[in-house]
Design a protein around this motif. Structure first.
Motif, mmCIF file in Angstrom:
data_model
loop_
_atom_site.group_PDB
_atom_site.id
_atom_site.type_symbol
_atom_site.label_atom_id
_atom_site.label_comp_id
_atom_site.label_asym_id
_atom_site.label_seq_id
_atom_site.Cartn_x
_atom_site.Cartn_y
_atom_site.Cartn_z
ATOM 1 N N GLN A 422 0.813 -1.211 0.000
ATOM 2 C CA GLN A 422 0.000 0.000 0.000
ATOM 3 C C GLN A 422 0.855 1.274 0.000
ATOM 4 O O GLN A 422 1.845 1.364 0.708
ATOM 5 N N SER A 423 0.436 2.246 -0.814
ATOM 6 C CA SER A 423 1.218 3.479 -0.864
ATOM 7 C C SER A 423 0.698 4.437 0.206
ATOM 8 O O SER A 423 -0.510 4.529 0.434
ATOM 9 N N PRO A 424 1.601 5.127 0.893
ATOM 10 C CA PRO A 424 1.158 5.996 1.982
ATOM 11 C C PRO A 424 0.188 7.078 1.516
ATOM 12 O O PRO A 424 -0.761 7.384 2.226
ATOM 13 N N ILE A 425 0.422 7.660 0.332
ATOM 14 C CA ILE A 425 -0.448 8.776 -0.064
ATOM 15 C C ILE A 425 -1.860 8.325 -0.343
ATOM 16 O O ILE A 425 -2.799 9.024 0.014
ATOM 17 N N ASP A 426 -2.022 7.126 -0.974
ATOM 18 C CA ASP A 426 -3.381 6.675 -1.247
ATOM 19 C C ASP A 426 -4.164 6.565 0.044
ATOM 20 O O ASP A 426 -5.351 6.860 0.098
ATOM 21 N N SER A 427 -3.468 6.140 1.108
ATOM 22 C CA SER A 427 -4.181 5.960 2.372
ATOM 23 C C SER A 427 -4.380 7.271 3.105
ATOM 24 O O SER A 427 -5.228 7.374 3.966
ATOM 25 N N LEU A 428 -3.587 8.300 2.757
ATOM 26 C CA LEU A 428 -3.691 9.558 3.496
ATOM 27 C C LEU A 428 -4.578 10.589 2.813
ATOM 28 O O LEU A 428 -4.820 11.649 3.347
ATOM 29 N N ARG A 429 -5.044 10.283 1.606
ATOM 30 C CA ARG A 429 -5.926 11.240 0.912
ATOM 31 C C ARG A 429 -7.256 11.334 1.626
ATOM 32 O O ARG A 429 -7.791 10.340 2.092
ATOM 33 N N TYR A 430 -7.750 12.484 1.759
ATOM 34 C CA TYR A 430 -9.014 12.583 2.485
ATOM 35 C C TYR A 430 -9.977 13.531 1.824
ATOM 36 O O TYR A 430 -10.689 14.274 2.467
ATOM 37 N N GLU A 431 -9.948 13.594 0.519
ATOM 38 C CA GLU A 431 -10.936 14.428 -0.168
ATOM 39 C C GLU A 431 -12.305 13.734 -0.186
ATOM 40 O O GLU A 431 -12.351 12.524 -0.249
ATOM 41 N N SER B 46 -5.639 23.096 -6.224
ATOM 42 C CA SER B 46 -4.524 23.783 -6.871
ATOM 43 C C SER B 46 -3.237 22.960 -6.833
ATOM 44 O O SER B 46 -2.260 23.302 -7.497
ATOM 45 N N GLY B 47 -3.224 21.872 -6.064
ATOM 46 C CA GLY B 47 -2.053 21.001 -6.037
ATOM 47 C C GLY B 47 -1.235 21.110 -4.767
ATOM 48 O O GLY B 47 -0.119 20.589 -4.698
ATOM 49 N N LYS B 48 -1.797 21.730 -3.725
ATOM 50 C CA LYS B 48 -1.055 21.914 -2.479
ATOM 51 C C LYS B 48 -0.669 20.583 -1.834
ATOM 52 O O LYS B 48 0.496 20.354 -1.486
ATOM 53 N N SER B 49 -1.652 19.691 -1.685
ATOM 54 C CA SER B 49 -1.369 18.414 -1.021
ATOM 55 C C SER B 49 -0.400 17.585 -1.847
ATOM 56 O O SER B 49 0.506 16.931 -1.305
ATOM 57 N N THR B 50 -0.590 17.626 -3.169
ATOM 58 C CA THR B 50 0.313 16.894 -4.054
ATOM 59 C C THR B 50 1.750 17.371 -3.833
ATOM 60 O O THR B 50 2.670 16.558 -3.679
ATOM 61 N N LEU B 51 1.927 18.678 -3.770
ATOM 62 C CA LEU B 51 3.264 19.244 -3.558
ATOM 63 C C LEU B 51 3.822 18.817 -2.200
ATOM 64 O O LEU B 51 4.979 18.394 -2.093
ATOM 65 N N GLY B 238 -13.126 24.148 1.222
ATOM 66 C CA GLY B 238 -12.610 22.772 1.138
ATOM 67 C C GLY B 238 -11.113 22.730 1.062
ATOM 68 O O GLY B 238 -10.427 23.725 1.079
ATOM 69 N N ALA B 239 -10.624 21.536 1.003
ATOM 70 C CA ALA B 239 -9.190 21.315 1.024
ATOM 71 C C ALA B 239 -8.731 20.608 -0.220
ATOM 72 O O ALA B 239 -9.153 19.534 -0.473
#
Ligand SMILES: Nc1ncnc2c1ncn2[C@@H]1O[C@H](COP(=O)(O)OP(=O)(O)O)[C@@H](O)[C@H]1O
Ligand SMILES: [Mg+2]
Lengths: 431, 239
Positions: A422-431, B46-51, B238-239
């Protein structure tokens, strides 16, 4: 994470969803319990047979007979041959089974075979009764295995070797009815044995009790030494023509007790080549044991099938656990936990669940098995002294637990690998 | 000039491929100095979390590079990468990610457990962190039994328990009311000032951003000079 921390965390995690863990543990419990009981049954019965084999013992003895050649063919009745040796009831085997009688020449021929140290004919005697003093007389049945075998004694020291006095070993259940106070007081006492000859005349022979024997697989029978057998045979043969007393159904051949299995089978092969057939006591009991082992194997197979089903239960439990803890896994990875440690964490959880189920299953199996077996030993199976129907050895218990833990470990591979990947980011996304 | 803790050059990140291909970062170059507090500001999407994920080495960029302490992050793998993550970074997210049913103390000790710190030392340091956040009396409580503000303070305790050099906070006050949010903000900037921990805060809240030493504005995956986050009011949620 340290190995101990992984183990501790895994144990903690498995208790986090109690219901799910409990259900999985129950599935494993059923399999492990069954396996423990079936294994215990195998151990118990085989233990009993083993002690019986050492009771009737005689590792250095084989029974030799001369089988009839027509026994295996079925192309019509055999033509009568007046010169052929007479047949004789074997006394062992199915009723009516006959073997060709052995003569003195046969005895010499058997004795000449390599590896056989001595050979004696087995004579069959049929005593009428046994009694002590003026007490009641009781029907006496004799062990088919003759007087040369070591027996499991409840009292006394057994036959004195090369004794010239008549000696007898009686089964435990004769002692009280015959008028003795207990087993030990019977030892050394003289008993009277009645026997009828061909002319319907009854003779008596006296013998000394040298042992009291627990009943065996072969029933409750008395055992005689050679001297007593000869005395009884002589009494029984009074008035018979000499030719009929010189024919024997079978003979006992002795070989070196240190012989290897290979040497024993060579002796058997040589006997077969010479037209005889030799069976050791372990041959007779071995077939019995093979059947028992076969039955136990089938029962064990069922238990293992139950365990495999439980293995899928573990897969399911862990998959749900991984699903539920997606974020936790992601967080741990973000904090620098390696994939292999995550894998270890979930595997440890599975192994722990496996251990829990199998330990409880084995413990309950042992408890219940011991109760059943002692209830049976005092009731239904009380005739078979020393039979512990379900017995447990530490090795078999430990191997059941290890087997279940191994199955659990295999079951953990898929879910644990999924968690580790499991990748950490997939699990940490919370949209 | 203070040495740079983190820097990126022409950072690109796209998701998907073909018709669903989406460019989340279109060439971001920035430099964050040791001990600085930086706010990454931008509207939702806008890509904040991605960054931030790429800066925290949780994700790999599609193009460009991240330098950490002068090392190209793409050369870090396996054990070295894990050790770096464990010793260098602390995280505070909008959602708390606390392990339910485990005690507050257990939650705070997690990074130390991963770092293979002995159990006695672990407890000592976790209590220390909790004391700093005035939560030591809650150490034995279950994490789920706390209020939102208390939970976020536990998260901050967890983020700083392993003495990180950089704390990443993604919308740290997004789930809190403004009063408790202000307390959490104070705590974070206090850590930056007193302990010299580099602070990278991702937010769409101008007021929070204004408290940072510096603001980096993102729009559609690109750094811009300044944006009016309040412009179309409907989008600033939102975030
Ligand atoms: N895993 C993903 N797959 C596809 N698109 C994604 C993924 N993650 C983020 N995006 C998209 O990238 C853009 C930037 O996302 P994000 O960095 O989360 O924005 P922010 O944190 O500023 O709200 C958004 O339009 C989002 O939909
Ligand atoms: Mg975001």
């Amino acid at each position: 994470m340290k190995a101990l921390d992984i183990l501790r965390t895994a144990i903690g995690n498995s208790f986090r969803s109690r219901l799910r863990t409990t259900l999985t543990v129950i599935a494993i419990f059923i399999g492990a319990f069954t396996l423990t009981i079936t294994n215990g049954l195998g151990t118990g019965i085989n233990n009993y047979i083993d002690t019986q084999v050492s009771a009737v013992g005689a590792p250095d003895v084989m029974t030799v007979t001369k089988p009839t050649e027509t026994a295996t063919t079925s192309d019509g009745p055999q033509k009568y041959d007046p010169d052929a040796a007479s047949t004789i009831s074997s006394g062992t085997g199915q009723p009516g089974a006959t073997v060709v009688a052995l003569t003195d020449d046969d005895i010499t021929a058997i004795g000449a075979i390599d590896g056989i140290t001595s050979v004696e004919p087995i004579v069959r005697v049929s005593p009428d009764y046994v009694s002590w003093g003026d007490n009641d007389k009781f029907v006496l049945s004799l062990s088919a295995l003759g007087g040369r075998v070591a027996v499991d004694l409840a009292a006394g020291s057994g036959f004195t070797s090369d004794s010239t006095t008549a000696e007898i070993i009686l089964p435990t259940d004769y002692i009280e009815p015959m008028g003795f106070a207990d087993y030990d007081s019977a030892i050394g006492q003289q008993v009277t044995i009645g026997i009828t000859d061909a002319l319907r005349e009854q003779h008596t022979v006296t013998a000394t009790i040298v042992g009291v024997q627990e009943p065996t697989l072969f029933g409750t029978t008395a055992t005689l030494n050679d001297t007593l057998t000869t005395e009884l045979f002589d009494a029984q043969s009074t008035g018979l023509p000499a030719s009929s007393t010189e024919e024997f159904a079978s003979a006992v051949a002795h070989f070196d007790p240190a012989s290897t299995d290979q040497e024993v089978s060579t002796i058997k092969k040589d006997l077969t080549a010479a037209g005889y057939s030799g069976t050791t006591v372990s041959d007779q009991i071995g077939t019995f044991q093979t059947v028992i082992d076969g039955i136990i194997l089938v029962l064990n197979a069922f238990a293992v099938i139950a365990l495999l089903a439980a293995g899928f239960g573990i897969v399911n439990t862990l998959l749900m656990s991984v699903q539920e803890r997606t974020r936790e896994i992601g967080l741990m990875k973000a904090m620098g936990m390696s994939g292999s440690r995550i894998f270890a964490l979930f595997s440890a959880e599975a192994v722990f669940i496996g251990f829990l189920g199998s330990a409880i299953g084995s413990a309950v199996g042992i408890a219940l098995g011991s109760v059943i077996s002692s209830v049976l030993a005092n009731g239904f199976l009380s005739g078979l002294v020393g039979l512990q129907l379900i017995a447990f050895t530490p090795i078999s218990i430990i191997s059941v637990i290890l087997l279940v833990m191994a199955i659990a470990l295999v079951a953990a591979v898929l879910p644990a690998a999924k968690a580790a990947r499991q990748s950490p980011i997939d699990s940490l996304r919370y949209e | 000039m203070t040495p740079s803790a983190l820097s990126t050059s022409d950072l690109r990140k796209h998701y998907g491929s073909g018709s669903t291909r989406f460019e989340a970062l279109k060439g971001v170059s920035l430099d964050i100095a040791e001990g600085e507090s930086v706010a990454i500001v931008g509207k939702s999407g806008s890509g904040k979390s991605t960054l931030m994920h790429i800066l925290a080495l949780l994700d790999a960029p599609s193009g460009g590079s991240v330098m950490i302490d002068g090392t190209d992050a793409s050369t870090l793998r396996g054990r070295r990468l894990n050790e770096l993550r464990n010793r260098t970074f602390g995280f505070v997210f909008q959602q708390f990610f606390l392990t339910p049913n485990a005690s507050v103390l257990e939650n705070v000790m997690l990074p130390l457990k991963i770092a293979r710190v002995g159990s006695r030392e672990r407890k000592r340091r976790a209590h220390e962190a909790l004391q700093l956040l005035e939560l030591d009396d809650k150490a034995r409580n279950k994490a789920t039994d706390l209020s939102g503000g208390q939970k976020q303070r536990v998260v901050i305790a967890r983020a700083l328990v392993n003495n990180p050099r950089i704390i990443f906070a993604d919308e740290p006050t997004g789930n809190l009311d403004s009063a408790t949010g202000a307390v959490v903000e104070d705590l974070l900037f206090d850590l930056n000032r007193t302990k010299g921990i580099t602070l990278v805060i991702v937010t769409h809240d101008e007021e929070l951003a204004a408290r940072a030493d510096r603001r980096i504005y993102l729009r559609d995956g690109l750094v811009v000079d300044a944006i009016d986050v309040h412009a179309p009011a409907s989008e600033a949620v939102g975030a």
